[in-house]
Design a protein around this motif. Structure first.
Motif, PDB file in Angstrom:
ATOM      1  N   CYS A 209       3.272  11.372  28.298  1.00  0.00           N
ATOM      2  CA  CYS A 209       3.937  10.573  27.333  1.00  0.00           C
ATOM      3  C   CYS A 209       5.461  10.939  27.322  1.00  0.00           C
ATOM      4  O   CYS A 209       6.060  10.230  26.334  1.00  0.00           O
ATOM      5  N   GLY A 210       5.825  11.732  27.954  1.00  0.00           N
ATOM      6  CA  GLY A 210       7.360  12.324  27.576  1.00  0.00           C
ATOM      7  C   GLY A 210       7.653  13.621  28.485  1.00  0.00           C
ATOM      8  O   GLY A 210       6.931  14.078  28.934  1.00  0.00           O
ATOM      9  N   GLY A 211       8.945  13.963  28.437  1.00  0.00           N
ATOM     10  CA  GLY A 211       9.338  15.072  28.816  1.00  0.00           C
ATOM     11  C   GLY A 211      10.014  14.843  30.333  1.00  0.00           C
ATOM     12  O   GLY A 211      10.003  13.663  30.948  1.00  0.00           O
ATOM     13  N   LYS A 212      10.654  15.830  30.832  1.00  0.00           N
ATOM     14  CA  LYS A 212      11.130  15.854  32.387  1.00  0.00           C
ATOM     15  C   LYS A 212      10.588  16.960  33.069  1.00  0.00           C
ATOM     16  O   LYS A 212      10.638  18.043  32.689  1.00  0.00           O
ATOM     17  N   LEU A 213       9.861  16.818  34.213  1.00  0.00           N
ATOM     18  CA  LEU A 213       9.237  17.571  35.019  1.00  0.00           C
ATOM     19  C   LEU A 213      10.252  18.776  35.612  1.00  0.00           C
ATOM     20  O   LEU A 213      10.927  18.851  35.910  1.00  0.00           O
ATOM     21  N   SER A 214       9.515  19.939  35.125  1.00  0.00           N
ATOM     22  CA  SER A 214      10.089  21.303  35.425  1.00  0.00           C
ATOM     23  C   SER A 214       9.082  22.126  36.039  1.00  0.00           C
ATOM     24  O   SER A 214       7.970  22.487  35.369  1.00  0.00           O
ATOM     25  N   LEU A 215       9.026  22.808  37.175  1.00  0.00           N
ATOM     26  CA  LEU A 215       7.954  23.629  37.741  1.00  0.00           C
ATOM     27  C   LEU A 215       8.407  25.023  37.354  1.00  0.00           C
ATOM     28  O   LEU A 215       8.751  25.927  38.168  1.00  0.00           O
ATOM     29  N   ASN A 216       7.620  25.441  36.110  1.00  0.00           N
ATOM     30  CA  ASN A 216       7.914  26.846  35.499  1.00  0.00           C
ATOM     31  C   ASN A 216       6.774  27.822  35.960  1.00  0.00           C
ATOM     32  O   ASN A 216       7.182  28.841  35.890  1.00  0.00           O
ATOM     33  N   ALA A 217       5.811  27.192  36.645  1.00  0.00           N
ATOM     34  CA  ALA A 217       4.430  28.148  36.862  1.00  0.00           C
ATOM     35  C   ALA A 217       3.892  27.762  38.143  1.00  0.00           C
ATOM     36  O   ALA A 217       2.881  28.112  38.543  1.00  0.00           O
ATOM     37  N   HIS A 218       4.661  26.745  38.917  1.00  0.00           N
ATOM     38  CA  HIS A 218       3.956  26.201  39.936  1.00  0.00           C
ATOM     39  C   HIS A 218       5.015  25.780  41.149  1.00  0.00           C
ATOM     40  O   HIS A 218       6.334  25.709  40.721  1.00  0.00           O
ATOM     41  N   ASN A 219       4.615  25.644  42.414  1.00  0.00           N
ATOM     42  CA  ASN A 219       5.530  25.647  43.523  1.00  0.00           C
ATOM     43  C   ASN A 219       5.629  24.157  44.047  1.00  0.00           C
ATOM     44  O   ASN A 219       6.432  23.963  44.739  1.00  0.00           O
ATOM     45  N   ASP A 220       4.736  23.542  43.494  1.00  0.00           N
ATOM     46  CA  ASP A 220       4.628  21.912  44.021  1.00  0.00           C
ATOM     47  C   ASP A 220       3.653  21.148  42.979  1.00  0.00           C
ATOM     48  O   ASP A 220       2.634  21.642  42.273  1.00  0.00           O
ATOM     49  N   VAL A 221       3.949  19.999  43.151  1.00  0.00           N
ATOM     50  CA  VAL A 221       3.129  19.021  42.148  1.00  0.00           C
ATOM     51  C   VAL A 221       2.931  17.823  43.363  1.00  0.00           C
ATOM     52  O   VAL A 221       3.522  17.437  44.129  1.00  0.00           O
ATOM     53  N   LYS A 222       1.847  16.924  42.881  1.00  0.00           N
ATOM     54  CA  LYS A 222       1.632  15.487  43.727  1.00  0.00           C
ATOM     55  C   LYS A 222       0.530  14.714  42.808  1.00  0.00           C
ATOM     56  O   LYS A 222      -0.120  15.431  42.096  1.00  0.00           O
ATOM     57  N   TRP A 223       0.849  13.594  43.127  1.00  0.00           N
ATOM     58  CA  TRP A 223      -0.244  12.528  42.632  1.00  0.00           C
ATOM     59  C   TRP A 223      -1.076  11.918  43.633  1.00  0.00           C
ATOM     60  O   TRP A 223      -0.855  11.857  44.918  1.00  0.00           O
ATOM     61  N   VAL A 224      -2.395  12.255  43.499  1.00  0.00           N
ATOM     62  CA  VAL A 224      -3.518  11.972  44.579  1.00  0.00           C
ATOM     63  C   VAL A 224      -4.345  10.942  44.155  1.00  0.00           C
ATOM     64  O   VAL A 224      -4.767  10.722  42.921  1.00  0.00           O
ATOM     65  N   SER A 225      -4.990  10.316  45.106  1.00  0.00           N
ATOM     66  CA  SER A 225      -5.844   9.139  44.633  1.00  0.00           C
ATOM     67  C   SER A 225      -7.284  10.042  44.512  1.00  0.00           C
ATOM     68  O   SER A 225      -7.391  11.180  44.912  1.00  0.00           O
ATOM     69  N   LEU A 226      -8.424   9.289  43.761  1.00  0.00           N
ATOM     70  CA  LEU A 226      -9.493   9.979  43.758  1.00  0.00           C
ATOM     71  C   LEU A 226     -10.126   9.962  45.253  1.00  0.00           C
ATOM     72  O   LEU A 226     -10.651  11.072  45.450  1.00  0.00           O
ATOM     73  N   GLU A 227      -9.915   9.273  46.286  1.00  0.00           N
ATOM     74  CA  GLU A 227     -10.413   9.557  47.870  1.00  0.00           C
ATOM     75  C   GLU A 227      -9.646  10.667  48.380  1.00  0.00           C
ATOM     76  O   GLU A 227     -10.341  11.628  49.129  1.00  0.00           O
ATOM     77  N   GLU A 228      -8.427  11.164  47.770  1.00  0.00           N
ATOM     78  CA  GLU A 228      -7.853  12.428  48.431  1.00  0.00           C
ATOM     79  C   GLU A 228      -8.396  13.672  47.515  1.00  0.00           C
ATOM     80  O   GLU A 228      -8.194  14.581  48.455  1.00  0.00           O
ATOM     81  N   LEU A 229      -8.438  13.511  46.286  1.00  0.00           N
ATOM     82  CA  LEU A 229      -8.756  14.563  45.480  1.00  0.00           C
ATOM     83  C   LEU A 229      -9.872  15.478  46.285  1.00  0.00           C
ATOM     84  O   LEU A 229      -9.422  16.911  46.230  1.00  0.00           O
ATOM     85  N   PRO A 230     -11.145  15.330  46.813  1.00  0.00           N
ATOM     86  CA  PRO A 230     -11.800  16.610  47.365  1.00  0.00           C
ATOM     87  C   PRO A 230     -11.189  17.274  48.460  1.00  0.00           C
ATOM     88  O   PRO A 230     -11.800  18.212  49.199  1.00  0.00           O
ATOM     89  N   HIS A 231     -10.187  16.669  48.945  1.00  0.00           N
ATOM     90  CA  HIS A 231      -9.433  17.152  50.385  1.00  0.00           C
ATOM     91  C   HIS A 231      -8.533  18.124  50.231  1.00  0.00           C
ATOM     92  O   HIS A 231      -7.924  18.289  51.338  1.00  0.00           O
ATOM     93  N   GLN A 232      -8.291  18.694  49.010  1.00  0.00           N
ATOM     94  CA  GLN A 232      -7.261  19.397  48.595  1.00  0.00           C
ATOM     95  C   GLN A 232      -7.774  20.865  48.721  1.00  0.00           C
ATOM     96  O   GLN A 232      -8.969  21.071  48.574  1.00  0.00           O
ATOM     97  N   ASN A 233      -6.775  21.951  48.883  1.00  0.00           N
ATOM     98  CA  ASN A 233      -7.178  23.330  49.056  1.00  0.00           C
ATOM     99  C   ASN A 233      -7.193  23.773  47.502  1.00  0.00           C
ATOM    100  O   ASN A 233      -6.236  24.433  46.866  1.00  0.00           O
ATOM    101  N   TRP A 234      -8.317  23.551  46.799  1.00  0.00           N
ATOM    102  CA  TRP A 234      -8.795  23.811  45.292  1.00  0.00           C
ATOM    103  C   TRP A 234      -8.870  25.612  44.936  1.00  0.00           C
ATOM    104  O   TRP A 234      -9.890  26.129  45.915  1.00  0.00           O
TER     105      TRP A 234
END
Length: 130
Positions: free
Chosen positions: A88-113
């Protein structure tokens, strides 16, 4: 065995889920749902709002409980309370991660979790694919 209680955000926008990649530790470069430890005196929701602000500099709202995952790692027992929420607000900054992404429900199980997060993926798919 040491016990750790954490909260995690399943940040949703339309049909996409926001995921983050670990930048440190044993599970570096694996995907996870962002969040962190619950501090003394905090509710789970308060902890999650604080953690997302600290880690990503984002504000979240509309927190809805999804599931609690209990997972035994070799060195500790994890209890992770997961909430579906929205940015609901803020500006994305990666303070504890080296990447982010939006994935679809179909893509969700295919990530290296990270191991415990696999159960969260299953809960998300059960909720939205029925």
């Amino acid at each position: 065995m040491k016990k750790i209680e954490v909260v995690a955000a399943v940040i949703k926008k339309e049909d996409k889920i926001f995921i983050t990649k670990r930048s440190y530790g044993e599970f570096i470069d694996m995907w996870e749902f962002p969040g962190g430890k619950v501090e003394a005196g905090e509710t789970q929701e308060e902890a999650l709002i604080r953690e997302i602000k600290e880690e990503l500099e984002l504000d979240i709202n509309n927190l809805n409980y999804l599931t609690t995952v209990k997972y035994d790692y070799p060195n500790f027992h994890l209890t992770m309370h997961c909430f579906i929420c929205e940015i609901c607000g803020g500006k994305l900054s990666l303070n504890a991660h080296n990447d982010v992404k939006w994935v679809s429900l179909e893509e969700l199980p295919h990530q290296n979790w990270i191991p415990a997060d696999v159960q969260v993926v299953e809960e998300i798919l059960n909720k939205y694919n029925n």
